[in-house]
Scaffold this active site. Structure first.
Site, short mmCIF file in Angstrom:
data_model
loop_
_atom_site.label_atom_id
_atom_site.label_comp_id
_atom_site.label_asym_id
_atom_site.label_seq_id
_atom_site.Cartn_x
_atom_site.Cartn_y
_atom_site.Cartn_z
N SER A 161 16.95 34.10 2.36
CA SER A 161 16.15 33.89 1.16
C SER A 161 15.30 32.65 1.38
CB SER A 161 17.07 33.71 -0.06
OG SER A 161 16.31 33.50 -1.24
N GLY A 162 14.69 32.17 0.30
CA GLY A 162 14.09 30.86 0.33
C GLY A 162 15.17 29.82 0.05
N ASP A 163 14.75 28.65 -0.40
CA ASP A 163 15.71 27.57 -0.63
C ASP A 163 16.48 27.73 -1.94
OD1 ASP A 163 15.05 25.96 1.74
OD2 ASP A 163 13.10 25.76 0.78
N SER A 175 9.45 31.92 0.52
CA SER A 175 8.09 31.39 0.68
C SER A 175 8.09 30.04 1.38
CB SER A 175 7.42 31.26 -0.69
OG SER A 175 7.36 32.50 -1.36
N PRO A 187 16.70 39.96 -2.60
CA PRO A 187 15.63 40.91 -2.25
C PRO A 187 14.29 40.57 -2.89
CG PRO A 187 17.09 41.87 -3.89
CD PRO A 187 17.72 40.57 -3.48
N ARG A 223 1.11 30.73 -0.70
CA ARG A 223 1.05 30.37 -2.12
C ARG A 223 0.91 28.85 -2.29
NH1 ARG A 223 7.36 30.19 -4.16
NH2 ARG A 223 6.57 28.61 -5.58
N ARG A 235 20.37 38.92 -9.83
CA ARG A 235 19.77 38.15 -10.93
C ARG A 235 19.89 36.66 -10.60
NH1 ARG A 235 24.48 40.34 -11.90
NH2 ARG A 235 26.27 38.99 -12.43
#
Length: 527
Positions: free
Chosen positions: A218-220, A251, A162, A330, A195
């Site tokens: 998610s990302g990588d 991202s 998340p 970013r 976590r």
């Protein structure tokens, strides 16, 4: 009554027709559809009631674009009709922009041929079931080899970080992802990571017999955890064959962009990339994927699916974390900041050329020259690494890598330059959603695409290289500072006491590193 007029092309090849029927538009008895299902397509033509004149357009949908179909009845005792819906994601022109992308199309029909609700539902069931079956039979080939398929029904563990990207991964699941999985009838269990390394520990200890695939949103970074967790298991040889899937929720989303690229579809970003990867996931076709074994100076070994970077790229990846709230932008911000203060990185680079490979670089040191794999750094990272747990003994043998404290073999190439702006080793095509760093890469190639930029390049030339990388044309720019080679293994020895090295976008222990590709070690759901 005058007979209904239907486009004659509907029945031109009657031998190809699997099902044929006439159905009402849900909630509109004045609109009727003539529907024809062939071995490859679903054709729909609108006719008007009571006028029998055919509509102008016949729409044809390729079953390769279909993810699923279902039948149902409404909660209305007075409605004896039944319904079936088919879900397609064809390529369509974007609204208010150029190009095409996969876009959702839902086709819904009411079956009301008789007053018996059960008979209508049986007819709707037949159509939905046959559409699913015909779509499932259209399996694509790649290089003449039929791709395997995830077992159906596919039980999926869906891992969501998340916090990835702009913190929107969970919202993406609750929106388009959950809808697509329901359309494709993919049962799944949602696991929200809490976590760092949560997913790594989870898959290392999980009973994998409960799952047919592990999918991440998610990302990588989260997939990096999953792969390393699988290879830390005692049964790693079986565990690493668990099909893996990825949906972009971070991202960079480099692997998701690569999976999309391998499907042959035009480049897309953002939610269009999510829809494309969701479609690929729902089709459930599995390919082999290369992994690269990476050895750090402390003796720790880890496994990488995407990239190893040192210098400019690694610095941008890590330093741009402060701009995470802007999502993929970013990296643009980080690139501009680092260009303003361009650095040179000193070190030694060696590699084993691929068997089919490119010519050795000019000025290579003659065979037999000795270069020791030693930690020339005195950073705190290197010192702390000595106190880590001993490296795992699981995973495949790295037969191409020399001993850490020995010279490189005689058939390796030692790069004459020792001043670099960046060193980048890629095993997938994309470095980010909009960066096609290794345009000729494939999932199962057994090759590391090694690129480095020598010191002396101007800021303007470096910026032009990254702009060309957006279309994958940077290797054809003729830039004299850019060197590219296809390799099977490499060794990197930084001279500076401090710096950054990233593996799959994650910062690792800084110091000497060597790596070897393992062809087709993992399994990835791809198109």
């Amino acid at each position: 009554m005058e007979p209904k007029k239907v486009d004659p092309s509907f029945l031109n090849d009657i031998s190809q027709v699997v099902l044929y029927g006439e159905f009402f538009a849900p909630g509109n008895p004045k609109v009727k559809y003539v529907v024809s299902l062939t071995k490859t397509d679903l054709a729909v033509q609108k006719v008007l009631v009571p006028s029998p004149a055919a509509g102008r357009n016949k729409l044809t949908f390729n079953l390769k674009d279909c993810v699923g179909a279902r039948s149902y009845r409404e909660d209305d005792n007075e409605d004896s009709g039944a319904y079936f819906s088919a879900y397609f994601y064809p390529f369509k022109k974007r609204w208010m922009s150029t190009g095409v992308s996969r876009q959702r199309v839902e086709l819904c029909f009411q079956v009301a041929a008789v007053q018996d609700p059960r008979a209508n539902l049986e007819e709707a069931d037949k159509w939905a079931r046959t559409i699913r079956e015909r779509a499932g039979l259209l399996q694509p080939f790649r290089d003449g080899v039929l791709l395997s398929e995830v077992r159906r029904p596919c039980r999926v563990m869906l891992l969501v970080n998340p916090q990835s990207g702009k913190g929107q991964a969970l919202a993406l699941y609750n929106g388009p992802v959950q809808r697509m999985l329901c359309e494709a009838e993919v049962p799944h269990t949602l696991v929200i990571t809490e976590r760092k390394n949560h997913a790594r520990v989870l898959v290392r200890e999980a009973d994998l017999s409960q799952w047919d695939a592990l999918v991440i949103i998610s990302g990588d970074g989260l997939l990096y955890e999953v792969i390393n967790g699988l290879l830390e298991r005692e049964d790693w040889e079986q565990a690493i064959h668990t099909p893996l899937g990825i949906l972009p929720g971070g991202s960079g989303n480099a692997l998701a962009a690569s999976i999309h690229h391998y499907s042959g579809a035009p480049q897309v970003v953002s939610e269009e990339l999510l829809v494309s990867c969701g479609f690929i996931l729902c089709k459930g076709l599995v390919s082999r994927m290369d992994l690269t074994s990476v050895h750090l100076g402390s003796g720790q070994r880890l496994f990488s699916f995407l990239s190893l970077a040192w210098g400019f790229v690694a610095d941008v990846d890590v330093e741009s974390e402060k701009y995470r709230h802007v999502g993929a932008a970013r990296f643009t911000m980080g690139t501009l900041v680092r260009l303003a203060s361009l650095r040179v990185y000193r070190g030694r680079l060696s590699y084993l050329p691929a068997a089919d490979g490119d010519a050795a670089e000019r000025g290579a040191i003659p065979n037999g020259a000795e270069h020791t794999f030693r930690n020339s750094c005195s950073s705190n990272n290197a010192l702390n690494a000595k106190r880590r747990d001993p490296p795992s003994l699981t995973g495949p043998t790295d037969s191409l890598l020399p001993p850490a404290n020995g010279p490189v073999p005689g058939d390796w190439v030692v790069v004459p330059e020792e001043d670099f702006v960046l060193v980048l080793a890629m095993y997938q095509s994309c470095l980010a959603e909009d960066l096609l760093a290794a345009p000729n890469a494939t999932l199962d190639q057994g090759v590391i695409h090694l690129m480095y930029v020598k010191a002396g390049i101007s800021r303007t030339s470096l910026l032009k290289l990254f702009l060309a990388m957006e279309k994958g044309t940077h290797l054809a720019t003729g830039c004299p500072h850019l060197v590219y080679s296809r390799v099977q293994a490499l060794r990197l020895e930084p001279y500076a006491p401090k710096g950054l090295i990233t593996v799959d976008g994650e910062a690792v222990e800084y110091g000497p590193v060597q790596a070897q590709v393992h062809r087709g070690l993992a399994r990835m759901i791809t198109g």
